[in-house]
Write a protein that holds these residues in place. Structure first.
Motif, PDB file in Angstrom:
ATOM      1  N   LEU A 114      47.979  -6.574   3.317  1.00 11.24           N
ATOM      2  CA  LEU A 114      47.205  -7.808   3.216  1.00 11.24           C
ATOM      3  C   LEU A 114      45.867  -7.551   2.532  1.00 11.24           C
ATOM      4  CD1 LEU A 114      46.831 -10.827   3.903  1.00 11.24           C
ATOM      5  CD2 LEU A 114      45.795 -10.089   6.065  1.00 11.24           C
ATOM      6  N   ASP A 115      45.186  -6.465   2.903  1.00  8.27           N
ATOM      7  CA  ASP A 115      43.900  -6.151   2.291  1.00  8.27           C
ATOM      8  C   ASP A 115      44.038  -5.930   0.793  1.00  8.27           C
ATOM      9  OD1 ASP A 115      42.436  -6.416   4.598  1.00  8.27           O
ATOM     10  OD2 ASP A 115      42.424  -4.275   5.074  1.00  8.27           O
ATOM     11  N   ALA A 116      45.123  -5.278   0.387  1.00 12.28           N
ATOM     12  CA  ALA A 116      45.350  -5.077  -1.040  1.00 12.28           C
ATOM     13  C   ALA A 116      45.560  -6.414  -1.748  1.00 12.28           C
ATOM     14  CB  ALA A 116      46.552  -4.159  -1.254  1.00 12.28           C
ATOM     15  N   LEU A 117      46.248  -7.322  -1.100  1.00 11.90           N
ATOM     16  CA  LEU A 117      46.513  -8.626  -1.707  1.00 11.90           C
ATOM     17  C   LEU A 117      45.249  -9.464  -1.841  1.00 11.90           C
ATOM     18  CD1 LEU A 117      49.824  -9.481   0.186  1.00 11.90           C
ATOM     19  CD2 LEU A 117      49.617  -9.052  -2.273  1.00 11.90           C
ATOM     20  N   ILE A 118      44.442  -9.498  -0.790  1.00 10.29           N
ATOM     21  CA  ILE A 118      43.240 -10.339  -0.816  1.00 10.29           C
ATOM     22  C   ILE A 118      42.051  -9.611  -1.436  1.00 10.29           C
ATOM     23  CG2 ILE A 118      44.029 -11.673   1.175  1.00 10.29           C
ATOM     24  CD1 ILE A 118      42.016 -10.180   2.908  1.00 10.29           C
ATOM     25  N   ASP A 136      35.644  -5.082   2.428  1.00  8.90           N
ATOM     26  CA  ASP A 136      34.871  -4.698   3.607  1.00  8.90           C
ATOM     27  C   ASP A 136      35.747  -4.549   4.848  1.00  8.90           C
ATOM     28  OD1 ASP A 136      32.422  -4.017   4.799  1.00  8.90           O
ATOM     29  OD2 ASP A 136      32.098  -6.051   5.518  1.00  8.90           O
ATOM     30  N   ARG A 137      36.785  -3.703   4.775  1.00  6.82           N
ATOM     31  CA  ARG A 137      37.639  -3.487   5.947  1.00  6.82           C
ATOM     32  C   ARG A 137      37.059  -2.347   6.793  1.00  6.82           C
ATOM     33  NH1 ARG A 137      39.883  -6.643   8.578  1.00  6.82           N
ATOM     34  NH2 ARG A 137      41.590  -7.256   7.199  1.00  6.82           N
ATOM     35  N   LYS A 138      36.080  -2.712   7.614  1.00  7.33           N
ATOM     36  CA  LYS A 138      35.476  -1.775   8.554  1.00  7.33           C
ATOM     37  C   LYS A 138      36.342  -1.649   9.806  1.00  7.33           C
ATOM     38  CE  LYS A 138      30.592  -2.618   7.407  1.00  7.33           C
ATOM     39  NZ  LYS A 138      30.679  -3.602   6.321  1.00  7.33           N
ATOM     40  N   GLY A 148      42.651  -9.047  12.160  1.00  6.03           N
ATOM     41  CA  GLY A 148      41.580  -8.719  11.238  1.00  6.03           C
ATOM     42  C   GLY A 148      40.609  -9.881  11.150  1.00  6.03           C
ATOM     43  N   ILE A 149      39.308  -9.570  11.109  1.00  5.57           N
ATOM     44  CA  ILE A 149      38.290 -10.605  10.989  1.00  5.57           C
ATOM     45  C   ILE A 149      37.313 -10.225   9.885  1.00  5.57           C
ATOM     46  CG2 ILE A 149      38.471 -11.288  13.414  1.00  5.57           C
ATOM     47  CD1 ILE A 149      35.852  -9.682  13.900  1.00  5.57           C
ATOM     48  N   ASP A 150      36.403 -11.163   9.556  1.00  2.00           N
ATOM     49  CA  ASP A 150      35.352 -10.959   8.548  1.00  2.00           C
ATOM     50  C   ASP A 150      35.936 -10.737   7.157  1.00  2.00           C
ATOM     51  OD1 ASP A 150      33.377 -11.364  10.377  1.00  2.00           O
ATOM     52  OD2 ASP A 150      32.903  -9.258  10.673  1.00  2.00           O
ATOM     53  N   HIS A 151      36.389 -11.821   6.542  1.00  2.00           N
ATOM     54  CA  HIS A 151      37.025 -11.748   5.228  1.00  2.00           C
ATOM     55  C   HIS A 151      36.254 -12.540   4.167  1.00  2.00           C
ATOM     56  CE1 HIS A 151      40.368 -10.869   8.089  1.00  2.00           C
ATOM     57  NE2 HIS A 151      40.540  -9.892   7.228  1.00  2.00           N
ATOM     58  N   GLY A 152      34.918 -12.522   4.270  1.00  2.00           N
ATOM     59  CA  GLY A 152      34.117 -13.254   3.297  1.00  2.00           C
ATOM     60  C   GLY A 152      34.092 -12.626   1.920  1.00  2.00           C
ATOM     61  N   VAL A 153      34.169 -11.294   1.850  1.00  2.00           N
ATOM     62  CA  VAL A 153      34.103 -10.630   0.545  1.00  2.00           C
ATOM     63  C   VAL A 153      35.522 -10.253   0.104  1.00  2.00           C
ATOM     64  CG1 VAL A 153      31.718  -9.890   0.627  1.00  2.00           C
ATOM     65  CG2 VAL A 153      33.419  -8.492   1.738  1.00  2.00           C
ATOM     66  N   THR A 154      36.259 -11.269  -0.267  1.00  2.00           N
ATOM     67  CA  THR A 154      37.653 -11.123  -0.686  1.00  2.00           C
ATOM     68  C   THR A 154      37.905 -11.966  -1.940  1.00  2.00           C
ATOM     69  OG1 THR A 154      38.214 -12.911   0.857  1.00  2.00           O
ATOM     70  CG2 THR A 154      38.576 -10.659   1.630  1.00  2.00           C
ATOM     71  N   PHE A 155      39.058 -11.714  -2.564  1.00  2.00           N
ATOM     72  CA  PHE A 155      39.557 -12.504  -3.696  1.00  2.00           C
ATOM     73  C   PHE A 155      38.694 -12.397  -4.957  1.00  2.00           C
ATOM     74  CE2 PHE A 155      41.435 -14.678  -0.005  1.00  2.00           C
ATOM     75  CZ  PHE A 155      42.775 -14.633  -0.374  1.00  2.00           C
ATOM     76  N   ASN A 156      37.851 -11.382  -5.059  1.00  2.00           N
ATOM     77  CA  ASN A 156      37.108 -11.187  -6.297  1.00  2.00           C
ATOM     78  C   ASN A 156      38.081 -10.879  -7.432  1.00  2.00           C
ATOM     79  OD1 ASN A 156      35.172  -9.993  -8.323  1.00  2.00           O
ATOM     80  ND2 ASN A 156      33.758 -10.290  -6.621  1.00  2.00           N
ATOM     81  N   THR A 157      37.722 -11.267  -8.651  1.00  2.00           N
ATOM     82  CA  THR A 157      38.590 -10.969  -9.788  1.00  2.00           C
ATOM     83  C   THR A 157      38.526  -9.494 -10.175  1.00  2.00           C
ATOM     84  OG1 THR A 157      36.831 -11.656 -11.290  1.00  2.00           O
ATOM     85  CG2 THR A 157      38.494 -13.309 -10.727  1.00  2.00           C
ATOM     86  N   ASP A 158      37.433  -8.801  -9.800  1.00  2.00           N
ATOM     87  CA  ASP A 158      37.333  -7.357 -10.018  1.00  2.00           C
ATOM     88  C   ASP A 158      37.898  -6.619  -8.808  1.00  2.00           C
ATOM     89  OD1 ASP A 158      36.011  -7.793 -12.439  1.00  2.00           O
ATOM     90  OD2 ASP A 158      34.038  -7.785 -11.479  1.00  2.00           O
ATOM     91  N   ASP A 159      38.364  -5.392  -9.044  1.00  2.00           N
ATOM     92  CA  ASP A 159      38.906  -4.585  -7.957  1.00  2.00           C
ATOM     93  C   ASP A 159      37.777  -4.196  -7.017  1.00  2.00           C
ATOM     94  OD1 ASP A 159      40.173  -2.862  -6.268  1.00  2.00           O
ATOM     95  OD2 ASP A 159      40.733  -1.395  -7.789  1.00  2.00           O
ATOM     96  N   LYS A 160      37.810  -4.690  -5.777  1.00  2.00           N
ATOM     97  CA  LYS A 160      36.763  -4.433  -4.796  1.00  2.00           C
ATOM     98  C   LYS A 160      37.285  -3.760  -3.532  1.00  2.00           C
ATOM     99  CE  LYS A 160      33.311  -6.710  -6.873  1.00  2.00           C
ATOM    100  NZ  LYS A 160      32.003  -6.100  -7.194  1.00  2.00           N
ATOM    101  N   LEU A 161      38.514  -3.300  -3.531  1.00  2.00           N
ATOM    102  CA  LEU A 161      39.133  -2.829  -2.293  1.00  2.00           C
ATOM    103  C   LEU A 161      38.362  -1.658  -1.699  1.00  2.00           C
ATOM    104  CD1 LEU A 161      41.459  -3.146  -0.303  1.00  2.00           C
ATOM    105  CD2 LEU A 161      42.821  -1.596  -1.726  1.00  2.00           C
ATOM    106  N   ARG A 162      37.769  -1.904  -0.527  1.00  2.00           N
ATOM    107  CA  ARG A 162      37.084  -0.871   0.255  1.00  2.00           C
ATOM    108  C   ARG A 162      37.591  -0.997   1.690  1.00  2.00           C
ATOM    109  NH1 ARG A 162      32.828  -2.519  -3.193  1.00  2.00           N
ATOM    110  NH2 ARG A 162      32.185  -4.125  -1.696  1.00  2.00           N
ATOM    111  N   THR A 163      38.117   0.084   2.212  1.00  2.00           N
ATOM    112  CA  THR A 163      38.821  -0.002   3.486  1.00  2.00           C
ATOM    113  C   THR A 163      38.863   1.345   4.191  1.00  2.00           C
ATOM    114  OG1 THR A 163      40.968  -0.519   4.503  1.00  2.00           O
ATOM    115  CG2 THR A 163      41.011   0.372   2.279  1.00  2.00           C
TER     116      THR A 163
END
Length: 284
Positions: free
Chosen positions: A170-174, A178-180, A194-209
Motif C-alpha cells: 500500500l505504501d508503495a502504491l500511495i 512518512d511511514r514511521k 496505518g495512520i498519518d497519510h498526509g504526505v502521499t500521492f506526490n508525482t515524484d518518488d517520495k517513498l520513505r518507510t
C-alpha cells in the motif's frame, strides 16, 4: 492524554460508521500533542450513535515545500479510498468534512494494544526491534543499521508479518513519504492499522518507510492479484478514479497508475532509490 475507546451503542456497519464520521456532531475532547499539524481528539455523535475520532482541520496544516498548501487532509482520505480498493482495510475509516475549525480530515480513533512485556504477557508482539546480531532472527526482516550511541550500531528489524507485507505494498502504491513506526497501530486479532497519510500521492518518488525488509523480493500471489485488479479499477472514468479525482490531481492519479504498472512489471517490492534518505526522521 488518555484516549477513550470507540463507544458505539451497537456494532456499526462500515456505511453507518462513515455516516457518523461525516454527519455527526464533532465535540473536541483535546489536542494530540507532538504532531507537526493540528490533531484534535473528538467524538462524533449522530442519531444516538457515537464514536471517538481524530479531526485534522486544514487550517492547522503546516506548509510543506513539496506539497500544495491546504491539501494534506484530502490526501489522507485518498489513501483510505485506495486502501479500501485493495480490500485489505489497512487504514481506519476516513472522511473529508466540515468541523468546528473548518474543513478537515476525520478518522476513526484506533487504540493500539500494549506490547507484550514478557513470556507470560498478554499484549501484542512488537513490530520493530534493535538487535546486536548481524542478521535478523527467524520471523524478522532487516531494515538498516542504526547508531545507538557511543560509536555502537545495532540492526533495526521489523516483524515478518503478513499484514505489514500488505502495508508495504500500500505504501508503495500511495507513495508514502512518512511511514514511521508510530504510524502503525496493532490491535487485537493481529490487525494493524496505518495512520498519518498526509504526505502521499506526490508525482515524484517520495517513498520513505521503515518497512524495507522485503525490498527486492517477489510480491506475494495475493499482492499480485490486488495490483492487477487495481489496474482495472484505476482506468479513466471508474468510480474509484471519480472519488480520487475529488481529492488529488489528475497528474497524481496518472502517477499512481504508473506505480501500479511498475509493480505489475517488476513483480517485486520496491527498493530504495539511493537518491535521498529512505527512512523517515524521526523513525518513530
Amino acid at each position: 492524554m488518555s484516549a477513550p475507546e470507540r463507544i458505539p451503542s451497537r456494532s456499526l456497519t462500515d456505511a453507518e460508521l462513515l455516516t457518523v464520521l461525516t454527519e455527526g456532531r464533532l465535540t473536541v475532547l483535546g489536542q494530540v500533542r507532538g504532531a507537526s499539524n493540528a490533531v484534535l481528539h473528538c467524538t462524533a455523535s449522530h442519531r444516538g450513535e457515537q464514536v471517538t475520532c481524530v479531526y485534522k482541520p486544514v487550517a492547522g496544516e503546516q506548509p510543506l515545500w513539496d506539497f500544495p498548501d491546504g491539501n494534506l487532509a484530502r490526501r489522507e482520505v485518498a489513501a483510505y479510498e485506495l486502501s479500501e480498493a485493495t480490500g485489505w482495510g489497512l487504514i481506519p475509516a476516513t472522511v473529508l468534512r466540515d468541523g468546528p475549525y473548518g474543513e478537515g480530515m476525520c478518522q476513526l480513533w484506533i487504540d493500539a494494544g500494549p506490547e507484550d512485556d514478557g513470556p507470560d504477557g498478554d499484549g501484542r508482539a512488537p513490530l520493530f526491534a534493535l538487535v546486536d546480531d548481524e542478521e535478523p532472527a527467524e520471523g524478522w526482516k532487516a531494515v538498516a543499521l542504526a547508531e545507538v550511541g557511543e560509536g555502537r550500531t545495532a540492526l533495526l528489524v521489523h516483524a515478518d508479518d503478513p499484514v505489514l507485507r500488505r502495508m508495504a505494498v500500500l505504501d508503495a502504491l500511495i507513495n508514502n513519504g512518512d511511514r514511521k513506526g508510530g504510524h502503525l497501530l496493532p490491535v487485537a486479532g493481529g490487525r494493524i492499522y496505518g495512520i498519518d497519510h498526509g504526505v502521499t500521492f506526490n508525482t515524484d518518488d517520495k517513498l520513505r518507510t521503515l518497512l524495507w525488509g522485503w525490498a527486492g523480493e517477489p510480491l506475494t500471489a495475493e499482492a499480485v492479484g490486488v495490483v492487477d485488479r487495481l489496474a482495472t479499477e484505476l482506468a479513466p472514468g471508474t468510480p474509484l478514479v471519480t472519488r480520487l479525482g475529488e481529492l488529488i490531481t489528475a497528474a497524481e492519479i496518472e502517477a499512481l497508475r504508473g506505480r501500479v504498472t511498475e509493480l505489475r512489471t517488476t513483480g517485486r517490492y520496491p527498493e530504495p532509490s539511493g537518491r535521498w534518505p529512505a527512512i523517515p526522521w524521526p523513525p518513530v
